[in-house]
Design a protein around this motif. Structure first.
Motif, PDB file in Angstrom:
ATOM      1  N   MET A 144       7.981   7.090  -1.703  1.00  0.00           N
ATOM      2  CA  MET A 144       6.685   7.254  -1.451  1.00  0.00           C
ATOM      3  C   MET A 144       6.022   5.806  -0.895  1.00  0.00           C
ATOM      4  N   VAL A 145       5.659   5.425   0.406  1.00  0.00           N
ATOM      5  CA  VAL A 145       4.941   4.261   0.967  1.00  0.00           C
ATOM      6  C   VAL A 145       3.683   4.447   1.364  1.00  0.00           C
ATOM      7  N   MET A 146       2.726   3.511   0.919  1.00  0.00           N
ATOM      8  CA  MET A 146       1.419   3.603   1.358  1.00  0.00           C
ATOM      9  C   MET A 146       1.191   2.566   2.587  1.00  0.00           C
ATOM     10  N   VAL A 147       0.760   3.172   3.693  1.00  0.00           N
ATOM     11  CA  VAL A 147       0.492   2.498   4.965  1.00  0.00           C
ATOM     12  C   VAL A 147      -0.692   2.569   5.527  1.00  0.00           C
ATOM     13  N   PRO A 148      -1.095   1.640   6.232  1.00  0.00           N
ATOM     14  CA  PRO A 148      -2.599   1.652   6.742  1.00  0.00           C
ATOM     15  C   PRO A 148      -2.595   2.603   8.146  1.00  0.00           C
ATOM     16  N   VAL A 149      -3.962   3.319   8.179  1.00  0.00           N
ATOM     17  CA  VAL A 149      -4.280   4.211   9.152  1.00  0.00           C
ATOM     18  C   VAL A 149      -5.281   3.716  10.139  1.00  0.00           C
ATOM     19  N   MET A 150      -5.010   3.843  11.427  1.00  0.00           N
ATOM     20  CA  MET A 150      -5.689   3.340  12.524  1.00  0.00           C
ATOM     21  C   MET A 150      -6.302   4.786  13.115  1.00  0.00           C
ATOM     22  N   HIS A 151      -7.800   4.849  12.953  1.00  0.00           N
ATOM     23  CA  HIS A 151      -8.593   6.132  13.575  1.00  0.00           C
ATOM     24  C   HIS A 151      -8.722   5.851  15.143  1.00  0.00           C
ATOM     25  N   LEU A 152      -8.360   6.875  15.701  1.00  0.00           N
ATOM     26  CA  LEU A 152      -8.649   6.752  17.361  1.00  0.00           C
ATOM     27  C   LEU A 152      -9.841   7.257  17.846  1.00  0.00           C
ATOM     28  N   ASP A 153     -10.372   6.427  18.692  1.00  0.00           N
ATOM     29  CA  ASP A 153     -11.379   6.708  19.546  1.00  0.00           C
ATOM     30  C   ASP A 153     -11.081   7.268  20.731  1.00  0.00           C
ATOM     31  N   ILE A 154     -11.144   8.731  20.752  1.00  0.00           N
ATOM     32  CA  ILE A 154     -10.442   9.386  22.086  1.00  0.00           C
ATOM     33  C   ILE A 154     -11.428   9.599  23.052  1.00  0.00           C
TER      34      ILE A 154
ATOM     35  N   ASN B 212       5.971  16.652 -17.529  1.00  0.00           N
ATOM     36  CA  ASN B 212       7.281  16.009 -17.239  1.00  0.00           C
ATOM     37  C   ASN B 212       7.207  14.798 -15.921  1.00  0.00           C
ATOM     38  N   ALA B 213       6.070  14.614 -15.595  1.00  0.00           N
ATOM     39  CA  ALA B 213       5.697  13.969 -14.278  1.00  0.00           C
ATOM     40  C   ALA B 213       6.286  12.278 -14.660  1.00  0.00           C
ATOM     41  N   ILE B 214       6.910  11.792 -13.738  1.00  0.00           N
ATOM     42  CA  ILE B 214       7.337  10.545 -13.821  1.00  0.00           C
ATOM     43  C   ILE B 214       6.442   9.489 -12.911  1.00  0.00           C
ATOM     44  N   ILE B 215       5.845   8.570 -13.523  1.00  0.00           N
ATOM     45  CA  ILE B 215       4.985   7.785 -12.744  1.00  0.00           C
ATOM     46  C   ILE B 215       5.989   6.917 -11.730  1.00  0.00           C
ATOM     47  N   PRO B 216       5.740   6.983 -10.592  1.00  0.00           N
ATOM     48  CA  PRO B 216       6.704   6.147  -9.553  1.00  0.00           C
ATOM     49  C   PRO B 216       6.740   4.577  -9.827  1.00  0.00           C
ATOM     50  N   LYS B 217       7.794   4.057  -9.522  1.00  0.00           N
ATOM     51  CA  LYS B 217       7.933   2.438  -9.649  1.00  0.00           C
ATOM     52  C   LYS B 217       8.782   2.153  -8.539  1.00  0.00           C
ATOM     53  N   TYR B 218       8.722   0.815  -8.480  1.00  0.00           N
ATOM     54  CA  TYR B 218       9.672   0.049  -7.481  1.00  0.00           C
ATOM     55  C   TYR B 218      10.928  -0.069  -8.173  1.00  0.00           C
ATOM     56  N   GLN B 219      12.137   0.128  -7.791  1.00  0.00           N
ATOM     57  CA  GLN B 219      13.338  -0.120  -8.301  1.00  0.00           C
ATOM     58  C   GLN B 219      13.720  -1.507  -8.145  1.00  0.00           C
ATOM     59  N   HIS B 220      13.324  -2.294  -7.135  1.00  0.00           N
ATOM     60  CA  HIS B 220      13.621  -3.737  -6.932  1.00  0.00           C
ATOM     61  C   HIS B 220      12.642  -4.432  -6.280  1.00  0.00           C
ATOM     62  N   GLU B 221      12.358  -5.709  -6.375  1.00  0.00           N
ATOM     63  CA  GLU B 221      11.453  -6.679  -6.128  1.00  0.00           C
ATOM     64  C   GLU B 221      11.834  -6.445  -4.386  1.00  0.00           C
ATOM     65  N   GLY B 222      10.908  -6.419  -3.713  1.00  0.00           N
ATOM     66  CA  GLY B 222      10.787  -6.434  -2.385  1.00  0.00           C
ATOM     67  C   GLY B 222      10.823  -4.789  -1.743  1.00  0.00           C
ATOM     68  N   ASP B 223      11.128  -3.938  -2.475  1.00  0.00           N
ATOM     69  CA  ASP B 223      11.268  -2.625  -1.851  1.00  0.00           C
ATOM     70  C   ASP B 223       9.796  -1.981  -1.161  1.00  0.00           C
ATOM     71  N   SER B 224      10.116  -1.274  -0.318  1.00  0.00           N
ATOM     72  CA  SER B 224       8.857  -0.698   0.512  1.00  0.00           C
ATOM     73  C   SER B 224       8.234   0.310  -0.262  1.00  0.00           C
ATOM     74  N   GLY B 225       9.110   1.243  -0.718  1.00  0.00           N
ATOM     75  CA  GLY B 225       8.502   2.438  -1.160  1.00  0.00           C
ATOM     76  C   GLY B 225       8.959   2.652  -2.877  1.00  0.00           C
ATOM     77  N   VAL B 226       8.346   3.427  -3.526  1.00  0.00           N
ATOM     78  CA  VAL B 226       8.584   3.984  -4.977  1.00  0.00           C
ATOM     79  C   VAL B 226       9.131   5.196  -4.763  1.00  0.00           C
ATOM     80  N   ASP B 227       9.864   5.517  -5.906  1.00  0.00           N
ATOM     81  CA  ASP B 227      10.504   6.677  -5.971  1.00  0.00           C
ATOM     82  C   ASP B 227       9.912   7.932  -6.461  1.00  0.00           C
ATOM     83  N   LEU B 228       9.802   9.227  -6.066  1.00  0.00           N
ATOM     84  CA  LEU B 228       9.370  10.189  -6.501  1.00  0.00           C
ATOM     85  C   LEU B 228      10.375  11.215  -7.299  1.00  0.00           C
ATOM     86  N   HIS B 229      10.060  11.751  -8.340  1.00  0.00           N
ATOM     87  CA  HIS B 229      10.671  12.572  -9.116  1.00  0.00           C
ATOM     88  C   HIS B 229      10.305  14.051  -9.293  1.00  0.00           C
TER      89      HIS B 229
END
Length: 142
Positions: free
Chosen positions: A111-121, A11-28
């Protein structure tokens, strides 16, 4: 950026963008869940992801669900680390006074994919002074 998804449930639905320019895809949701007033529930998506190193997936509320139903993502944004391979779940909270019925196939979050910066503490004896100093919550007025 490429994201590899695995369907763990038919029953899993592959997420997709609803409109051009959307930041995130919808999870179901993959199954119905009743969320009692002022309670939380873990909603299954039936998906697992192979997330590129150097990124994370963030799970964010859907604004319409929050505005119209008072239902939102509890730990917003929820973080899915690049090394996690289990099922993507969404923690929803029902802030309303009535039961909220999640239906199978319902769009429950973004759901949005974003870059991650790792810390040098570095541990120090003192941090530098600023004009704000230690002023925290509400220190700049209302």
């Amino acid at each position: 950026m490429h994201l590899r998804l695995l369907k763990l449930h038919p029953n899993a639905i592959i997420p997709k963008y609803q409109h051009e320019g959307d930041s995130g895809v919808d999870l179901h949701a993959i199954e119905p869940v009743a969320i009692a007033p002022h309670k939380t529930a873990l909603i299954k998506t039936g998906l697992a992801a192979e997330i590129p190193i150097g990124t994370e997936l963030q799970i964010r509320p859907r604004s319409g669900l929050a505005l119209k139903q008072s239902v939102t993502v509890l730990n917003s944004p929820g973080t899915i680390d690049a090394n996690y391979r289990g099922e993507i779940g969404v923690i929803l909270i029902n802030h309303s006074d009535t039961v909220f019925e999640v239906k199978a196939g319902m769009r429950i979050a973004q759901m949005v994919m974003v870059p991650v910066m790792h810390l040098d503490i570095t541990v120090v004896d003192k941090v530098s002074d600023t004009s704000r100093g230690t002023g925290g919550f509400g220190s700049t007025g209302t």
